[in-house]
Design an enzyme around this catalytic site. Structure first.
Site, PDB file in Angstrom:
ATOM      1  N   SER A  39     -10.370  -5.920   9.758  1.00  0.00           N
ATOM      2  CA  SER A  39      -8.882  -4.919   9.195  1.00  0.00           C
ATOM      3  C   SER A  39      -8.086  -5.178  10.219  1.00  0.00           C
ATOM      4  O   SER A  39      -6.374  -4.151   9.564  1.00  0.00           O
ATOM      5  CB  SER A  39      -8.921  -3.534   8.467  1.00  0.00           C
ATOM      6  OG  SER A  39      -9.778  -2.853   9.492  1.00  0.00           O
ATOM      7  N   ASP A 328      -3.408   5.085   8.328  1.00  0.00           N
ATOM      8  CA  ASP A 328      -4.607   6.171   7.565  1.00  0.00           C
ATOM      9  C   ASP A 328      -5.389   6.960   8.885  1.00  0.00           C
ATOM     10  O   ASP A 328      -5.765   6.414   8.955  1.00  0.00           O
ATOM     11  CB  ASP A 328      -4.651   4.881   6.170  1.00  0.00           C
ATOM     12  CG  ASP A 328      -5.618   4.077   6.786  1.00  0.00           C
ATOM     13  OD1 ASP A 328      -6.223   3.970   7.748  1.00  0.00           O
ATOM     14  OD2 ASP A 328      -5.426   2.343   6.380  1.00  0.00           O
ATOM     15  N   HIS A 331      -6.744   3.271   9.883  1.00  0.00           N
ATOM     16  CA  HIS A 331      -6.182   2.026  11.175  1.00  0.00           C
ATOM     17  C   HIS A 331      -4.788   2.925  12.005  1.00  0.00           C
ATOM     18  O   HIS A 331      -5.168   3.797  11.294  1.00  0.00           O
ATOM     19  CB  HIS A 331      -5.749   1.211   9.763  1.00  0.00           C
ATOM     20  CG  HIS A 331      -7.321   0.569   9.071  1.00  0.00           C
ATOM     21  ND1 HIS A 331      -7.512   0.826   7.571  1.00  0.00           N
ATOM     22  CD2 HIS A 331      -7.720  -0.755   9.562  1.00  0.00           C
ATOM     23  CE1 HIS A 331      -8.031  -0.088   7.411  1.00  0.00           C
ATOM     24  NE2 HIS A 331      -8.168  -0.326   8.337  1.00  0.00           N
TER      25      HIS A 331
END
Length: 351
Positions: A39, A328, A331
């Site tokens: 990610s 978040d 991340h």
């Protein structure tokens, strides 16, 4: 999906998902930049996979291209995007599977990354995301397409002279070894770290066979200090999860030794490790010097556990995300990735 499973997913993703001062000129000779991994580099490939590990909805992408949620797990650019930008190659790396990209976009690089993936194939299987092998197969398809666009000779030049960014291992430790501890039952920390290094070696050798020469590996970051890890493993005071960080450090040492060995033994290769862990550690410790005020929770929602589908259009957002390291609970913000990319560039291009 029931709330308990969502929380498990959140924890999984949380644990998933260097020093010259030289300026890199914008007229870089690199023809393209490619990204593999999780990610930290996924630009939306997971949008085309039957998985809940997606970020193609608000507030993700709040500050990207006019507020467009593309599948990037941040409010703006990813780490890979920023490196491509600072090298002067392109403004951002499109997802390889994005059908809207044009031929000219393909030529200068794409991202094959898939959020939730890892060196360990089990890691990707748990969340039903693309595996390392899947990403390699995408790259093989890309080479065929590139041959058709620019011809075989130019395609070979692009493949051999471009920069390859790789960011795997966080999810391996967070998912397969911790949140869903299948590997922990089978291996101690050193044994699992060695297993991951073996998988990394196989990946390097495969990418090398396909023509890649300049590879940059981001090691496991300070995952124990990610907001979700603090919430789950940090006690009432939400301190960093030291055990998670020690596991990351064990793997990072092994990975660095193996990368150095391969760099010396693969002809014409240039393999580099960016100490992602040290970078994040430095930013957290000296966050005020970077203009950051909050480093222990994310901007989205409470910032304690929200990630992926738990960070959505109903979640309140902090008033100024540029003051936050994390977007978040896992991340980084656009601002955070910008800072990390500055450090990474100095590590990659140090004399």
């Amino acid at each position: 999906m029931v709330p308990s499973v969502l929380i498990c997913l959140c924890v999984c993703l949380c644990l998933c998902c260097s020093e010259a001062n030289e300026q890199i000129p914008n007229n870089s000779s690199l023809p393209a930049v490619f990204a593999f991994g999780d990610s930290f580099a996924d630009a939306g490939n997971n949008n085309f996979q039957a998985t809940v590990v997606k970020a193609n909805f608000p507030p993700y992408g709040k500050d990207f291209m006019g507020g467009k949620p593309t599948g990037r797990f941040t409010n703006g650019k990813t780490l890979a995007d920023y490196i491509a930008t600072k090298l002067g190659v392109k403004e951002y790396l499109p997802a390889y599977l994005d059908p809207s990209q044009q031929s000219e976009d393909m030529v200068t690089g794409v991202s094959f990354a898939s959020a939730g993936s890892g060196f360990d194939p089990l890691t990707s299987e748990i969340l039903n995301v693309f595996t390392l092998s899947d990403e390699i197969e995408m790259f093989k398809e890309y080479i065929v397409k590139l041959d058709g666009i620019v011809g075989e000779e130019e395609a070979n030049h692009i493949i051999s002279e471009s920069l390859y960014l790789v960011s795997w291992s966080s999810n391996d430790w967070g998912i397969s070894y911790t949140a869903v501890p299948i590997r922990k039952i089978q291996n101690d920390v050193e044994a699992y770290a060695n297993f991951l290094v073996e998988k990394a070696t196989e990946f390097i050798q495969e990418l090398y066979k396909l023509g890649a020469r300049k590879m940059v590996f981001f090691n496991t970051p300070l995952i124990g200090c990610f907001p979700a890890a603090r919430t789950v493993a940090g006690g009432v005071l939400r301190k960093c999860g030291d055990k998670l960080n020690e596991e990351a450090k064990t793997f990072n040492k092994m990975l660095s030794r193996q990368i150095q060995f391969l760099d010396k033994n693969l002809p014409q290769s240039k393999l580099t490790v960016v100490d992602y862990l040290k970078i994040v550690e430095d930013i957290i410790e000296h966050h005020l010097q970077y203009g950051l005020e909050v480093v222990d929770r994310g901007c989205c929602g409470t910032g304690l556990l929200e990630v992926a589908i738990l960070c959505n259009k109903l979640s309140p957002i902090c008033p100024d995300d540029s003051k936050y390291l994390f977007w978040d609970s896992v991340h980084l913000t656009d601002r955070g990735y910008n800072i990390v990319s500055d450090h990474a560039m100095m590590m990659i291009f140090q004399p």
